[in-house]
Enzyme design. Structure first.
Site, short mmCIF file in Angstrom:
data_model
loop_
_atom_site.label_atom_id
_atom_site.label_comp_id
_atom_site.label_asym_id
_atom_site.label_seq_id
_atom_site.Cartn_x
_atom_site.Cartn_y
_atom_site.Cartn_z
N ASP A 58 28.46 42.31 41.40
CA ASP A 58 28.77 42.51 39.95
C ASP A 58 30.34 43.14 39.90
O ASP A 58 30.49 44.23 40.56
CB ASP A 58 27.77 43.60 39.15
CG ASP A 58 28.47 44.12 37.90
OD1 ASP A 58 28.53 43.45 37.02
OD2 ASP A 58 28.51 45.36 37.83
N TYR A 63 37.81 47.26 37.61
CA TYR A 63 37.66 48.25 39.02
C TYR A 63 38.66 48.30 39.70
O TYR A 63 39.21 47.16 40.21
CB TYR A 63 36.26 47.67 39.56
CG TYR A 63 34.87 47.70 38.75
CD1 TYR A 63 34.87 48.47 37.92
CD2 TYR A 63 34.03 46.73 39.20
CE1 TYR A 63 33.75 48.61 36.92
CE2 TYR A 63 32.53 47.03 38.31
CZ TYR A 63 32.63 48.13 37.22
OH TYR A 63 31.47 47.99 36.52
N HIS A 134 32.00 44.14 28.32
CA HIS A 134 31.85 45.67 29.21
C HIS A 134 31.37 46.69 28.18
O HIS A 134 30.55 47.64 28.63
CB HIS A 134 33.33 45.92 29.69
CG HIS A 134 32.99 46.65 30.94
ND1 HIS A 134 33.89 46.69 32.20
CD2 HIS A 134 32.18 47.61 31.50
CE1 HIS A 134 33.58 47.59 32.91
NE2 HIS A 134 32.32 48.06 32.37
N ASN A 165 26.05 48.03 27.96
CA ASN A 165 26.09 49.17 26.87
C ASN A 165 25.83 48.83 25.52
O ASN A 165 26.50 49.57 24.79
CB ASN A 165 27.38 49.80 27.16
CG ASN A 165 27.70 50.20 28.78
OD1 ASN A 165 26.90 51.01 29.44
ND2 ASN A 165 28.77 49.66 29.27
N GLN A 186 23.78 45.36 30.75
CA GLN A 186 23.80 46.41 31.90
C GLN A 186 24.01 47.62 31.12
O GLN A 186 24.94 47.89 30.53
CB GLN A 186 25.28 45.93 32.58
CG GLN A 186 25.05 46.63 33.97
CD GLN A 186 26.29 46.14 34.78
OE1 GLN A 186 27.21 46.89 35.14
NE2 GLN A 186 26.20 44.92 35.67
N LEU A 237 21.43 54.34 41.37
CA LEU A 237 21.16 55.50 42.49
C LEU A 237 21.41 56.87 42.02
O LEU A 237 21.29 57.91 42.67
CB LEU A 237 22.07 55.34 43.76
CG LEU A 237 21.58 53.85 44.52
CD1 LEU A 237 22.79 53.53 45.75
CD2 LEU A 237 20.16 54.11 45.02
N GLY A 290 25.60 50.86 43.64
CA GLY A 290 27.03 51.11 43.85
C GLY A 290 27.65 51.71 45.18
O GLY A 290 28.63 51.74 45.47
N ARG A 296 23.68 52.99 53.93
CA ARG A 296 22.85 53.06 52.74
C ARG A 296 22.40 51.87 51.79
O ARG A 296 21.53 51.85 51.14
CB ARG A 296 23.75 53.82 51.59
CG ARG A 296 22.95 55.06 51.05
CD ARG A 296 24.17 56.02 50.37
NE ARG A 296 24.33 57.06 51.24
CZ ARG A 296 25.41 57.86 51.13
NH1 ARG A 296 26.53 57.56 50.42
NH2 ARG A 296 25.43 58.91 51.94
N1 LIG Z 1 28.70 48.46 32.95
C1 LIG Z 1 29.27 49.58 32.88
O1 LIG Z 1 29.60 50.16 31.99
C2 LIG Z 1 29.46 50.12 34.43
C3 LIG Z 1 29.76 51.46 34.47
C4 LIG Z 1 29.60 51.93 35.91
C5 LIG Z 1 29.49 51.15 37.11
N2 LIG Z 1 28.82 49.87 36.64
C6 LIG Z 1 28.32 48.97 37.88
O2 LIG Z 1 27.32 49.77 38.60
C7 LIG Z 1 27.48 49.75 39.95
C8 LIG Z 1 26.89 51.02 40.34
O3 LIG Z 1 27.20 52.11 39.54
P1 LIG Z 1 27.49 53.55 39.92
O4 LIG Z 1 28.59 53.38 41.17
O5 LIG Z 1 27.80 54.39 38.93
O6 LIG Z 1 26.17 53.94 40.54
P2 LIG Z 1 25.27 54.46 41.86
O7 LIG Z 1 24.96 53.22 42.61
O8 LIG Z 1 24.21 55.20 41.37
O9 LIG Z 1 26.16 55.23 42.75
C9 LIG Z 1 27.07 54.86 43.82
C10 LIG Z 1 28.13 55.94 44.29
O10 LIG Z 1 27.22 57.22 44.47
C11 LIG Z 1 27.25 57.36 45.88
N3 LIG Z 1 26.16 57.87 46.62
C12 LIG Z 1 24.98 56.97 46.26
N4 LIG Z 1 24.15 57.55 47.21
C13 LIG Z 1 24.46 58.76 47.76
C14 LIG Z 1 24.19 59.58 48.79
N5 LIG Z 1 22.87 59.89 48.98
N6 LIG Z 1 24.95 60.74 48.92
C15 LIG Z 1 26.20 60.79 48.54
N7 LIG Z 1 26.83 59.86 47.73
C16 LIG Z 1 25.98 58.78 47.39
C17 LIG Z 1 28.17 56.17 46.42
O11 LIG Z 1 28.83 56.79 47.61
P3 LIG Z 1 28.95 55.69 48.98
O12 LIG Z 1 29.57 54.36 48.66
O13 LIG Z 1 29.82 56.71 50.06
O14 LIG Z 1 27.56 55.52 49.35
C18 LIG Z 1 28.72 55.60 45.24
O15 LIG Z 1 30.04 56.29 45.21
C19 LIG Z 1 29.16 49.74 39.91
O16 LIG Z 1 29.46 49.35 41.40
C20 LIG Z 1 29.51 49.04 39.10
O17 LIG Z 1 29.16 47.61 39.64
C21 LIG Z 1 28.85 49.46 35.39
#
Ligand SMILES: NC(=O)c1ccc[n+]([C@@H]2O[C@H](COP(=O)([O-])OP(=O)(O)OC[C@H]3O[C@@H](n4cnc5c(N)ncnc54)[C@H](OP(=O)(O)O)[C@@H]3O)[C@@H](O)[C@H]2O)c1
Length: 326
Positions: A58, A63, A134, A165, A186, A237, A290, A296
């Site tokens: 994705d 980004y 988006h 959203n 999403q 996560l 993400g 991880r």
């Molecule tokens: N549609 C939308 O509006 C929208 C918005 C935001 C994101 N997204 C998509 O969704 C994906 C996931 O979203 P997200 O990145 O917000 O969510 P996420 O998967 O909840 O969080 C990932 C982030 O959390 C950190 N993390 C996870 N587990 C951890 C732990 N145990 N300790 C410390 N840090 C930890 C990761 O760091 P590390 O990399 O160091 O593990 C990374 O920076 C994105 O990559 C994107 O593709 C979509």
């Protein structure tokens, strides 16, 4: 453990139960050029994701200011067979401020076509398998969106259209103009973002009603279930709030402790429990992970080895809410 089919598999049979979110690729959110080490970092993350069976990747045009897509394009040049092995998804519609316009959401037909063509150039590929819009744009016109999608589809530049959203009303309004089904929505959803689930369940909980966004999502999950629209969960996560070794705030500690207790009980990682909570839902939610840390990412694969029972699911739901169910 066999997993039931995802709604998305009606349209994209090779889509995986987990998706990999590429927002953490491409280096920092700045305009410094990407480097070979950014491509190495992306390669390690993509290989770990492929190892646990992920096929859907994705992206979004924004980004790391386009660098996530550019670095992925460099990865395709390193490994030309990769493109055909994966389902490539990207998004458009958010525009950052420039000298010539303010920050805005832009789902005008002309901008959608322009943004997709720019993503394809950065990715160095001819086709996005899935395009997501988006965010809702208050000025959007469904007929114009439908025409832009039809043009991109006829040209072979986009396979399927989804949203992100958007609530039930927005999806229904847009869907009426399209001659193809919306395939995904999403949403920010998981133990750290319970609003779409609370909206349909905790209608008589005054505390839930005060949570931002809680009521906006009423009927959204049900609309997706009724119409076979894949719910993808971003922030799945919860940025490590419940799977990390220490709580980020004292309010998170009870749910974090419960996640770790269930992980020990089932012999899986804490990430596996956090994601299995989403995957238990009958909508067949597809979590988008993400993390770019390969260990991880591999730990997330445990989500496919565990099924929570109703009691475990509700205990996690109520504990993560932080207030009793009504
Ligand atoms: N549609 C939308 O509006 C929208 C918005 C935001 C994101 N997204 C998509 O969704 C994906 C996931 O979203 P997200 O990145 O917000 O969510 P996420 O998967 O909840 O969080 C990932 C982030 O959390 C950190 N993390 C996870 N587990 C951890 C732990 N145990 N300790 C410390 N840090 C930890 C990761 O760091 P590390 O990399 O160091 O593990 C990374 O920076 C994105 O990559 C994107 O593709 C979509």
């Amino acid at each position: 453990m066999s997993l039931a089919a995802l709604p998305l598999q009606q349209h994209v049979p090779t889509a995986s139960p987990l998706a990999y979110g590429c927002m953490g690729l491409g280096g920092r959110w700045d305009h410094a050029p990407w480097t070979d080490s950014d491509v190495d970092h992306a390669q390690a993350a993509v290989e770990a994701a492929l190892d646990i069976g992920i096929t859907l990747f994705d992206h979004a045009d924004i980004y790391t200011f386009g660098k996530a897509e550019s670095v992925f394009g460099a990865l395709f040049r390193r490994q030309p067979s990769l493109r055909e092995r994966i389902v490539l998804q990207s998004k458009c519609g958010i525009r950052f401020a420039t000298d010539s316009h303010p920050k805005c959401y832009d789902l005008s037909g002309g901008y959608i076509v322009e943004a997709v063509e720019a993503s394809l150039r950065r990715l160095g590929t001819e086709r996005l398998d899935i395009l997501l819009l988006h965010r809702p744009d208050p000025l959007m016109a469904p007929d114009e969106i439908a025409e832009a999608f039809q043009r991109l589809r006829t040209q072979g530049k986009v396979g399927h259209l989804g949203v992100s959203n958007m609530n039930a009303g927005q999806m229904a309004w847009l869907g009426r103009a399209l001659d193809q089904p919306l395939v995904a929505n999403q949403l920010e959803l998981g133990l750290g973002h319970l609003e779409p689930i609370d909206a349909g369940t905790c209608f008589n909980d005054p505390q839930a009603a005060t949570r931002p966004g809680a009521l906006a999502w009423a009927g959204t999950m049900e609309h997706c279930q009724q119409h076979g629209i894949q719910i993808q969960a971003w922030s799945s996560l919860a940025r490590g709030r419940f799977s990390g070794d220490t709580a980020q705030t004292s309010a998170d500690e009870p749910a974090r402790a419960l996640v770790h207790q269930l992980a020990r009980h089932h012999g899986v990682s804490a990430e596996g429990i956090v994601l299995a909570w989403l995957m238990k839902h009958p909508a067949r939610i597809q979590p988008v992970i993400g993390t770019s840390n390969p260990d991880r990412i591999r730990a997330c694969g445990d989500a496919m080895r565990v099924t929570l029972n109703r009691g475990e699911w509700y205990s996690l739901y109520e504990t993560a809410r932080g207030v009793p169910l009504p």
